[in-house]
Enzyme design. Structure first.
Site, PDB file in Angstrom:
ATOM      1  N   ARG A  46       0.843  -1.204   0.000  1.00 30.39           N
ATOM      2  CA  ARG A  46       0.000   0.000   0.000  1.00 30.39           C
ATOM      3  C   ARG A  46       0.870   1.244   0.000  1.00 30.39           C
ATOM      4  O   ARG A  46       1.391   1.661   1.036  1.00 30.39           O
ATOM      5  CB  ARG A  46      -0.912   0.008   1.231  1.00 30.39           C
TER       6      ARG A  46
ATOM      7  N   ASP B  31       1.970   5.169  -0.144  1.00 28.76           N
ATOM      8  CA  ASP B  31       1.439   6.397   0.448  1.00 28.76           C
ATOM      9  C   ASP B  31       1.093   7.425  -0.617  1.00 28.76           C
ATOM     10  O   ASP B  31       1.462   7.290  -1.785  1.00 28.76           O
ATOM     11  CB  ASP B  31       2.465   6.999   1.416  1.00 28.76           C
TER      12      ASP B  31
ATOM     13  N   ARG C 180      11.502   6.015   3.164  1.00 22.80           N
ATOM     14  CA  ARG C 180      11.711   7.465   3.161  1.00 22.80           C
ATOM     15  C   ARG C 180      12.504   7.922   4.378  1.00 22.80           C
ATOM     16  O   ARG C 180      13.252   8.906   4.314  1.00 22.80           O
ATOM     17  CB  ARG C 180      10.371   8.177   3.054  1.00 22.80           C
TER      18      ARG C 180
END
Length: 283
Positions: free
Chosen positions: A60, A62, A211
């Site tokens: 999934r 972002d 990230r």
């Protein structure tokens, strides 16, 4: 979520890509444009289904994150698949918006699960340190870092993070979810165009992990932190305020790996087991 297909249904695998700029992530949301929402709507329309369909996805992503090699599956009535399978790809191309494309559709093994069958996911994060900024034609996929980057130092620091660890220091915690992951690859390379790409592969990723890792290594690359710092943050096991979650547009899900068909069921079971590190106490 079943690992097996109900009687009278066919499990269908979809390989797809999308530009995440205008999407509020993968997962369906009310009054928000999402990849799942667009795909499920398109499938229901082209297959002329009375009831909504539900996709299961490998990862999934972002809001703002892109995908080149995303994988999903959906269970369809066998008669619907038989009627529409040969023309489904073309019909989806005519129905979907231009920032999401399905490249392949096909019947999957009964035990295939796009999420739980996956044995690794590979992401790429792209950044440039060019003094002039980002090439305008790449601006939606490359981050500008306004400091020169030492790729050799970044690779030295990245190597310490490889293997199975608790990545709590680099993840946004979710209730009841483990942050133990196996980082299989974390390598930086500078291309001929000057763009520095991080290739990050793991069996799975927790929320914001890639990230956050990139944010920490950029601090090493520009000299604000030493090569030992990311490893120390990992060992501390808590979020460090100096670790920034970099912007999403530089991140792309590139590829998802799966085992041989005969190993799917075992992989599904293993992926559902909550992991602990060797030597971790139980009480």
């Amino acid at each position: 979520m079943s690992d097996y297909v109900a009687s009278g249904f066919v499990r269908v695998r979809l390989d797809l890509s999308y530009d995440g700029k205008e999407f509020s992530g993968w997962a369906r949301q009310r009054e928000q444009r999402t990849v799942q929402g667009e795909l499920e709507s398109a499938l229901r329309t082209v297959l002329r289904l009375a009831e909504p369909v539900e996709l299961t996805v490998a990862g999934r992503t972002d809001s703002g994150v892109h995908a080149r090699g995303q994988v999903a599956h959906v269970d369809l009535p066998a008669e619907v698949w038989a009627e529409h399978s040969e023309k489904l790809l073309r019909r989806l191309a005519g129905r979907l918006p231009h920032d999401v494309r399905v490249w392949r559709v096909g019947e999957a093994p009964a035990a295939f699960n796009a999420r739980f069958s996956a044995i690794w996911r590979r992401y790429a994060y792209r950044v440039t340190d060019h003094v002039g900024g980002v090439d305008p034609l790449l601006r939606g996929h490359v981050l500008w870092h306004d400091w020169p980057l030492d790729v050799e130092a970044m690779n030295e620091a990245s190597a310490v993070l490889l293997g199975e660890h608790d990545f709590a220091a680099y993840c946004k915690r979710r209730e009841g979810a483990t942050t133990i992951r196996t980082l299989q690859r974390f390598r930086w390379e500078r291309g001929a165009d000057g763009v520095v790409t991080a290739s990050v592969r793991a069996d799975a990723f927790c929320h914001n992990m890639v990230r956050s890792l990139v944010g920490a290594l950029l601090f090493v690359g520009d000299g604000h932190r030493g090569v030992e710092w990311p490893g120390k943050v990992l060992a501390a096991g808590v979020r460090d305020s100096a670790v920034h979650v970099v912007r999403p547009h530089g991140l792309t899900l590139e590829e998802v790996g799966y085992p041989a068909d005969g190993e799917l069921a075992a992989r599904n079971l293993a992926a559902r087991n909550k992991r602990t590190l060797p030597g971790a106490g139980c009480c």
